[in-house]
Design a protein around this motif. Sequence first.
Motif, PDB file in Angstrom:
ATOM      1  N   GLY A 134      95.091  77.077  -6.178  1.00 29.71           N
ATOM      2  CA  GLY A 134      95.925  75.991  -6.665  1.00 29.71           C
ATOM      3  C   GLY A 134      97.099  76.498  -7.487  1.00 29.71           C
ATOM      4  O   GLY A 134      97.050  77.589  -8.067  1.00 29.71           O
ATOM      5  N   VAL A 135      98.155  75.703  -7.516  1.00 34.10           N
ATOM      6  CA  VAL A 135      99.354  76.000  -8.297  1.00 34.10           C
ATOM      7  C   VAL A 135      99.632  74.800  -9.182  1.00 34.10           C
ATOM      8  O   VAL A 135      99.585  73.660  -8.704  1.00 34.10           O
ATOM      9  N   ASP A 136      99.898  75.023 -10.453  1.00 26.68           N
ATOM     10  CA  ASP A 136     100.213  73.881 -11.327  1.00 26.68           C
ATOM     11  C   ASP A 136     101.324  74.230 -12.298  1.00 26.68           C
ATOM     12  O   ASP A 136     101.463  75.365 -12.752  1.00 26.68           O
ATOM     13  N   VAL A 176      93.458  65.195  -1.284  1.00 19.50           N
ATOM     14  CA  VAL A 176      92.975  66.199  -0.332  1.00 19.50           C
ATOM     15  C   VAL A 176      91.548  65.967   0.146  1.00 19.50           C
ATOM     16  O   VAL A 176      91.179  66.420   1.229  1.00 19.50           O
ATOM     17  N   TYR A 177      90.727  65.220  -0.644  1.00 17.47           N
ATOM     18  CA  TYR A 177      89.326  65.057  -0.266  1.00 17.47           C
ATOM     19  C   TYR A 177      88.902  63.610  -0.049  1.00 17.47           C
ATOM     20  O   TYR A 177      87.735  63.352   0.281  1.00 17.47           O
ATOM     21  N   GLY A 178      89.803  62.673  -0.241  1.00 13.16           N
ATOM     22  CA  GLY A 178      89.489  61.274   0.047  1.00 13.16           C
ATOM     23  C   GLY A 178      88.327  60.747  -0.765  1.00 13.16           C
ATOM     24  O   GLY A 178      88.353  60.770  -1.994  1.00 13.16           O
ATOM     25  N   LEU A 235      99.699  71.849  -6.422  1.00 13.68           N
ATOM     26  CA  LEU A 235      99.624  72.245  -5.023  1.00 13.68           C
ATOM     27  C   LEU A 235      98.294  72.940  -4.766  1.00 13.68           C
ATOM     28  O   LEU A 235      97.711  73.533  -5.681  1.00 13.68           O
ATOM     29  N   ILE A 236      97.822  72.896  -3.511  1.00 14.31           N
ATOM     30  CA  ILE A 236      96.518  73.461  -3.195  1.00 14.31           C
ATOM     31  C   ILE A 236      96.482  73.910  -1.745  1.00 14.31           C
ATOM     32  O   ILE A 236      97.161  73.336  -0.882  1.00 14.31           O
ATOM     33  N   ALA A 237      95.712  74.974  -1.471  1.00 18.39           N
ATOM     34  CA  ALA A 237      95.537  75.484  -0.108  1.00 18.39           C
ATOM     35  C   ALA A 237      94.163  76.135   0.003  1.00 18.39           C
ATOM     36  O   ALA A 237      93.544  76.500  -1.004  1.00 18.39           O
ATOM     37  N   GLN A 238      93.701  76.281   1.230  1.00 20.09           N
ATOM     38  CA  GLN A 238      92.423  76.946   1.466  1.00 20.09           C
ATOM     39  C   GLN A 238      92.535  78.424   1.120  1.00 20.09           C
ATOM     40  O   GLN A 238      93.577  79.061   1.349  1.00 20.09           O
ATOM     41  N   ALA A 239      91.452  78.989   0.559  1.00 23.18           N
ATOM     42  CA  ALA A 239      91.431  80.403   0.198  1.00 23.18           C
ATOM     43  C   ALA A 239      90.144  81.040   0.727  1.00 23.18           C
ATOM     44  O   ALA A 239      89.510  80.507   1.641  1.00 23.18           O
ATOM     45  N   ALA A 247     103.650  76.503   4.362  1.00 22.01           N
ATOM     46  CA  ALA A 247     103.135  75.463   5.260  1.00 22.01           C
ATOM     47  C   ALA A 247     101.637  75.230   5.079  1.00 22.01           C
ATOM     48  O   ALA A 247     101.119  74.196   5.522  1.00 22.01           O
ATOM     49  N   ARG A 248     100.931  76.162   4.406  1.00 21.00           N
ATOM     50  CA  ARG A 248      99.494  75.999   4.202  1.00 21.00           C
ATOM     51  C   ARG A 248      99.181  75.079   3.029  1.00 21.00           C
ATOM     52  O   ARG A 248      98.040  74.667   2.843  1.00 21.00           O
ATOM     53  N   PHE A 249     100.174  74.759   2.204  1.00 24.68           N
ATOM     54  CA  PHE A 249      99.935  74.019   0.969  1.00 24.68           C
ATOM     55  C   PHE A 249     100.235  72.535   1.131  1.00 24.68           C
ATOM     56  O   PHE A 249     101.118  72.125   1.890  1.00 24.68           O
ATOM     57  N   THR A 250      99.476  71.742   0.397  1.00 26.03           N
ATOM     58  CA  THR A 250      99.783  70.333   0.186  1.00 26.03           C
ATOM     59  C   THR A 250      99.565  70.070  -1.300  1.00 26.03           C
ATOM     60  O   THR A 250      99.352  70.995  -2.071  1.00 26.03           O
ATOM     61  N   GLY A 251      99.634  68.813  -1.728  1.00 20.31           N
ATOM     62  CA  GLY A 251      99.409  68.536  -3.135  1.00 20.31           C
ATOM     63  C   GLY A 251     100.033  67.245  -3.587  1.00 20.31           C
ATOM     64  O   GLY A 251     100.321  66.359  -2.766  1.00 20.31           O
ATOM     65  N   VAL A 252     100.223  67.127  -4.898  1.00 21.34           N
ATOM     66  CA  VAL A 252     100.786  65.913  -5.481  1.00 21.34           C
ATOM     67  C   VAL A 252     101.806  66.280  -6.548  1.00 21.34           C
ATOM     68  O   VAL A 252     101.749  67.360  -7.152  1.00 21.34           O
ATOM     69  N   VAL A 253     102.730  65.371  -6.751  1.00 19.99           N
ATOM     70  CA  VAL A 253     103.597  65.376  -7.932  1.00 19.99           C
ATOM     71  C   VAL A 253     103.412  64.012  -8.581  1.00 19.99           C
ATOM     72  O   VAL A 253     103.618  62.982  -7.943  1.00 19.99           O
TER      73      VAL A 253
END
Length: 461
Positions: free
Chosen positions: A332-334, A178-180, A274-278, A430-436
Motif C-alpha cells: 500500500g501507498v499512503d 477493493v474487497y466489497g 493506493l494498493i496492489a497485490q504483493a 497499472a497494478r494499483f487501484t485505491g481511493v482519494v
Amino acid sequence: MSTATHRDAAEIGRTDKGPRPVPPLGDQRAAADLSSVDTTLGNGLRVLAVRKANVPLVEVRLRIPFAGSDPLHAATAEVLSETLFTGTARRDRVEIDTELALIGGELSASVDPERLAITGNALASGLPTLLDVLADVLTSASYVDNEVGRESARLVERLAVSRTQPRVIAREALLKHVYGEHPVTREMPEAEDVAKVTPDAVRALHANAVLPRGSTLVIVGDIAPDDVAGQLENALQSWQSGADAAVLPELPALSGGDVLLVPRAGAVQAQIRLIAQALPRTDPRYAALQLANLVYGGYFSSRLVENIREDKGYTYSAHSGFEFTGATATVGVDADTANDVTAAAVLETFYELGRLALVPPTEEEVESVRQYAVGSLLTSTASQAGLASQLSALAAAGLGAEWLAEHPARLQAVTVDEVAQAALDFFAPARFTGVVVGDAESLAPKLAALGGFTVGEPAQR
C-alpha cells in the motif's frame, strides 16, 4: 566570552577541500542464535517458546483466529475483547488486576476481522501466575452484565470519535473499494450494532470461538523453552475443544483499476491510498520485493519521500509498506495532502511507480536499502517485546524463529537485477487501484484531468 560564530550543518559537514567523506558502514551483526521450542499441545495450540534473557521478563502473545460471518460478529467480538479481563468464575476485575500487578504484569486484548490477540508481560518469576490468570480467562471469563453494559457504552463513544478521523474514513473507504462485502472490511463495528450486543451473545461467542486448535501462543523471555512447554500443557489442559478456531475466508486477488474519489464535503486535506497485490513472506522473491518497496517509499530516503515531501513539499509524510492477511499480501501507498496539491501529489506518486518499474534501482540504492532492511530487522527484534510481536505475526503464516534467523542472509543474497525485476513485476502503475478521500468540489476537476478516476458515494462523517 567566546567570539565563535555559529556554523550550520552544511558548514560543519565541509572542509576546505570539499564535503567530509561519509565513513563506510560497519559489518552487520548476525541474527542471534535463539534457543527455542516450536510444538503443539494436546489441545491443538501451537506454542513457540524462545529464550531471550537480556532482562528478567517474559512476553506473551496469543493469536486466535476469530473470523465470523454473522452481521453482529464485529460488534460482539469488539465487546468481548473489551470485557475479557473484567472477571472470571474465580476472580473479579480487581483480583485479576491485583494478581498481575504483584508480578509486574499486565494482560490486554484486541480484535480485528482476522484474529483475537491477547498480549501480556510479567517478571519471568511470575510466569506461573501469568499463565494461571490467562488460563482462567480463556476457560471461564464471566462477562458480567454490568461490565458488558459499561464497556459497550464506552465503546460506542470511542467509535463515534474514531469515525470522524480522516485516516479511519480513508481506511474504511479503501477496504470497501477493493474487497466489497468481504468480512475483512469490518475492522470497526457500527455503533448501533454495539448497542445491540447482549452479555449472553458475548458469552456464546467466547464458548464458540475462543478455541485453542489453530491458535498460536508465543512466549519470549528469560525462560527455559522446554520447561515452558510443559508448564503450558499443565496450565491450559482445561482449555479444550474439538473444533478449530475460525479462519478468515481468503481475500480476493486485487487487480489494478480506476481510483475512487470518495467525497468528504468541506475537508481541507485529502487522503491518498493506493494498493496492489504483493508476495507473502513465504515466497522466495519476497526479499527482492521488500528491497524494491524500500527504494520506492518504505523509508525516509526513498524516492517517493524525496519527491513529494523533500523536493515539492506536498505532504509531511508519505509511505509504502506491506500488509499480510492470512496467505495474502498487499503493498500500500499512503499520503495526506492539502487540497490544492492533491492532484499533483497523485501524479507524482504514480510517476514514481512508473519510474521504479522502468528506471531500475541503482546498485547504490539497493545497497542502501539492504543495510536498512537488515539493520531494522535486527533492531526490531532486539527487545523481548519486539521479538515476540514479530514471531506472532510470522506464526500466522506458519513461520517461526528460523525465518527471522535466516532472513538477513536472504536479503544479503538478493541481486540488483532481482530487485529491478521485482520492481517491474509489482510496482507498475497499472497494478494499483485505491481511493482519494476529500472535498470532491475542489478535487474532482483536477483528478478528472489525470484520468483513471471515478466518483463514489460520500464518506460517512
